[in-house]
Design an enzyme around this catalytic site. Structure first.
Site, PDB file in Angstrom:
ATOM      1  N   CYS A  74      -4.357  -0.750   0.311  1.00  0.00           N
ATOM      2  CA  CYS A  74      -5.336  -0.916   1.394  1.00  0.00           C
ATOM      3  C   CYS A  74      -5.375   0.274   2.351  1.00  0.00           C
ATOM      4  O   CYS A  74      -6.452   0.763   2.695  1.00  0.00           O
ATOM      5  CB  CYS A  74      -5.127  -2.227   2.133  1.00  0.00           C
ATOM      6  SG  CYS A  74      -3.574  -2.387   3.026  1.00  0.00           S
ATOM      7  N   HIS A 125      -2.329  -6.162   6.202  1.00  0.00           N
ATOM      8  CA  HIS A 125      -3.438  -5.771   5.339  1.00  0.00           C
ATOM      9  C   HIS A 125      -4.562  -5.200   6.194  1.00  0.00           C
ATOM     10  O   HIS A 125      -4.695  -5.556   7.370  1.00  0.00           O
ATOM     11  CB  HIS A 125      -3.938  -6.977   4.547  1.00  0.00           C
ATOM     12  CG  HIS A 125      -4.911  -6.620   3.473  1.00  0.00           C
ATOM     13  ND1 HIS A 125      -4.601  -5.778   2.436  1.00  0.00           N
ATOM     14  CD2 HIS A 125      -6.214  -6.965   3.293  1.00  0.00           C
ATOM     15  CE1 HIS A 125      -5.657  -5.641   1.648  1.00  0.00           C
ATOM     16  NE2 HIS A 125      -6.647  -6.354   2.159  1.00  0.00           N
ATOM     17  N   HIS A 137     -11.862  -3.692   0.780  1.00  0.00           N
ATOM     18  CA  HIS A 137     -10.410  -3.553   0.859  1.00  0.00           C
ATOM     19  C   HIS A 137      -9.814  -3.521  -0.540  1.00  0.00           C
ATOM     20  O   HIS A 137     -10.472  -3.856  -1.522  1.00  0.00           O
ATOM     21  CB  HIS A 137      -9.819  -4.689   1.685  1.00  0.00           C
ATOM     22  CG  HIS A 137     -10.018  -6.044   1.079  1.00  0.00           C
ATOM     23  ND1 HIS A 137      -8.971  -6.855   0.711  1.00  0.00           N
ATOM     24  CD2 HIS A 137     -11.140  -6.728   0.768  1.00  0.00           C
ATOM     25  CE1 HIS A 137      -9.450  -7.990   0.207  1.00  0.00           C
ATOM     26  NE2 HIS A 137     -10.763  -7.931   0.237  1.00  0.00           N
TER      27      HIS A 137
END
Length: 165
Positions: A74, A125, A137
Site C-alpha cells: 500500500c 493501511h 489501494h
C-alpha cells in the site's frame, strides 16, 4: 540644561520600557499549523494522481514492492504515484504517511488525498482517494491493486483518517 534634558529623555525611555513590559496581554496557546515543506497540490496534480493510481489497478500485491514490475504494497503504491506525478517522495511506511501532509475532514476529500486506516492507535493501511467515495489501494498478499468504496462493509469499520499532502 543638557543634564536635565538628558535625564528627562532617560526617564521617558525607562517609562516607555516599563510600560511595554507590564501592559502586554498574556500570551495564548494557539495551535500552529505544521510548516509546509512542499507546495500544495494543484487541482490538476490531484487529478493526475487519481488517474495514475486508477491506471495501476490490477498490478499484483507484493510486500515491500514499489514498482509496477515488482508489484506494490500500500505505501509503495502511494510512493510510486506521488513520485511520478509530482516529484515529491512521500514517507515509506503507513505510520509515517499518517502524519504526512495535513489532516482533513472526510467531507473535504478530493482526488489525490490519502486515506489512512487503522482500528487501533496505529494505522495499518493506506490508499489514494480518487473521488466519488472510492479509493485505490494494494490490499494484501495474493491480491492486486484495486478500487474500493470507503463505505463498503469492511472499510467503513476501519477508522479512516484523511490527509492532504
Amino acid at each position: 540644561m543638557r543634564a536635565i534634558l538628558s535625564c528627562m529623555v532617560c526617564a521617558a525611555a525607562l517609562l516607555a520600557l516599563a510600560g511595554c513590559g507590564t501592559s502586554r496581554p498574556p500570551s495564548r496557546s494557539v495551535p500552529v499549523a505544521p510548516v509546509r515543506t512542499t507546495p500544495p497540490l494543484t487541482a490538476e496534480q490531484a487529478h493526475d494522481i487519481a488517474i495514475h493510481a486508477l491506471g495501476l489497478v490490477g498490478t499484483p500485491y507484493r510486500y515491500g514492492g514499489n514498482t509496477p514490475d515488482s508489484g506494490f504494497d500500500c505505501s509503495g503504491l502511494i510512493g510510486y504515484v506521488y513520485r511520478n506525478q509530482v516529484g515529491t517522495p512521500p514517507p515509506r511506511t503507513v505510520a509515517q504517511l499518517d502524519t504526512w501532509g495535513y489532516p482533513i475532514d472526510g467531507r473535504e476529500l478530493r482526488a489525490g488525498d490519502l486515506v489512512v486506516f487503522g482500528t487501533g492507535s496505529r494505522p495499518n493501511h493506506a490508499g489514494i482517494y480518487v473521488g466519488e467515495g472510492r479509493f485505490v489501494h494494494a490490499p494484501s498478499t495474493g491480491g492486486t491493486v484495486r478500487l474500493d468504496l470507503l463505505q463498503s462493509r469492511h472499510w467503513a469499520r476501519q477508522n479512516a483518517a484523511f490527509r492532504r499532502p
